[in-house]
Design an enzyme around this catalytic site. Structure first.
Site, PDB file in Angstrom:
ATOM      1  N   LYS A  65       0.856  -1.193   0.000  1.00 53.79           N
ATOM      2  CA  LYS A  65       0.000   0.000   0.000  1.00 53.79           C
ATOM      3  C   LYS A  65       0.887   1.236   0.000  1.00 53.79           C
ATOM      4  CE  LYS A  65      -1.510   1.283   4.005  1.00 53.79           C
ATOM      5  NZ  LYS A  65      -0.799   2.588   4.195  1.00 53.79           N
ATOM      6  N   ASP A  82      -5.897  -0.048   8.965  1.00 56.90           N
ATOM      7  CA  ASP A  82      -5.536  -0.034   7.544  1.00 56.90           C
ATOM      8  C   ASP A  82      -6.099  -1.213   6.762  1.00 56.90           C
ATOM      9  OD1 ASP A  82      -4.222   2.346   7.408  1.00 56.90           O
ATOM     10  OD2 ASP A  82      -2.195   1.515   7.437  1.00 56.90           O
TER      11      ASP A  82
END
Length: 281
Positions: free
Chosen positions: A10, A128
């Site tokens: 990410k 997340d």
């Protein structure tokens, strides 16, 4: 039957810290994309859940309940034999552990024919984790639970570079001065127009970068050297560090920069990447 899932890195293209809640969690405003480098999981039905960690980055990765992969199985109420092949460095600002947890959710739901949990449930696994379920370019706000899908991510040629140092996110927050910073600038650009997006991104920030460089000055060296490579349009730290990314207009300039970085710093983790695309499944 075994099910495989990809756990992509990410990247926080921007990361604005916009406040702090009464419970201590920080409010964020971030532009996030997933890339085509990452870890891989394999899950099989079993009477009890077990985790084996292998791969180039396996050293030091826990195989107990502190790993979100194990907790993903607990969240779903299933058991499995899980093999995690680690290719991403740990504590690197690219969501490796959260992406592993998200990949475990996807794989285990496919294995047991379960619906994917909603974002609130996913957030209970980790802040997340919800954004690591999204292959689109997204805007992430709040503590990670507010996600707006924006577009197909631009297909940039990119580098990821980590000098193999770890950065503690709590320590970065502790070292930050101002925590009530502006949101990302609006209106958003046309995400597929390279020059316009780069100009817009250059006006945005990673509010954690200065503090992270103070804790690990080598991050500043990474950013400086990436910025000086031929064709680098933008270099910035991702997340709380220490991984930095660089964006190039074409793959030949990116590959030239990759070769140079690997030659100058053979001990650093340097990989070429682009948007996750078809690998996300």
């Amino acid at each position: 039957m075994a099910i495989e899932a990809f756990a992509p890195a990410k990247i926080n293209l921007t990361l604005h810290v916009t406040g702090r809640r009464a419970d201590g969690y920080h409010q964020l405003d971030s532009l996030v994309m997933l890339t085509d480098v990452g870890d891989r999981l394999t899950v099989e039905r079993a009477r009890e859940t077990s985790l084996i960690v292998v791969g180039a980055m396996a050293a030091g990765v826990p195989a107990d309940r502190s790993n979100l992969v194990i907790r993903a199985a607990e969240l779903l109420g299933v058991s499995a034999k899980i093999t995690l092949t680690k290719s991403l460095p740990a504590m690197a600002g690219i969501g490796g552990g959260s992406s592993d947890g998200a990949a475990a959710i996807r794989a285990l739901c496919a294995l047991y024919d379960l619906p994917l949990p909603d974002r609130e449930t996913l957030s209970s696994l980790g802040a997340d984790v919800p954004v690591c379920m999204e292959p689109e370019l997204v805007r992430m706000r709040g503590i990670g639970e507010e996600i707006d899908r924006l577009d197909t991510p631009p297909d940039w040629s990119m580098l990821l570079v980590n000098p193999r140092v770890s950065v503690s996110t709590p320590r970065v927050f502790d070292e930050m001065g101002e925590r009530d910073n502006p949101l990302m600038g609006c209106p958003f650009p046309n995400w597929q127009a390279f020059d316009g997006v780069i100009k817009w991104l250059a006006d945005q920030r990673n509010d954690m970068q200065k503090a992270a460089v103070g804790l690990q000055p080598v991050i500043g060296l990474v950013l400086s050297e990436l910025s000086q490579t031929n064709g680098c349009a933008l270099a910035r730290m991702s997340g709380s560090g220490a991984t930095c990314f660089a964006i190039y207009k074409n793959a030949s300039e990116r590959d030239e920069a990759l070769e140079m970085m690997r030659r100058l710093h053979p001990d650093w983790w340097c990989v070429a990447t682009r948007r996750v695309g078809a690998r996300f499944r």
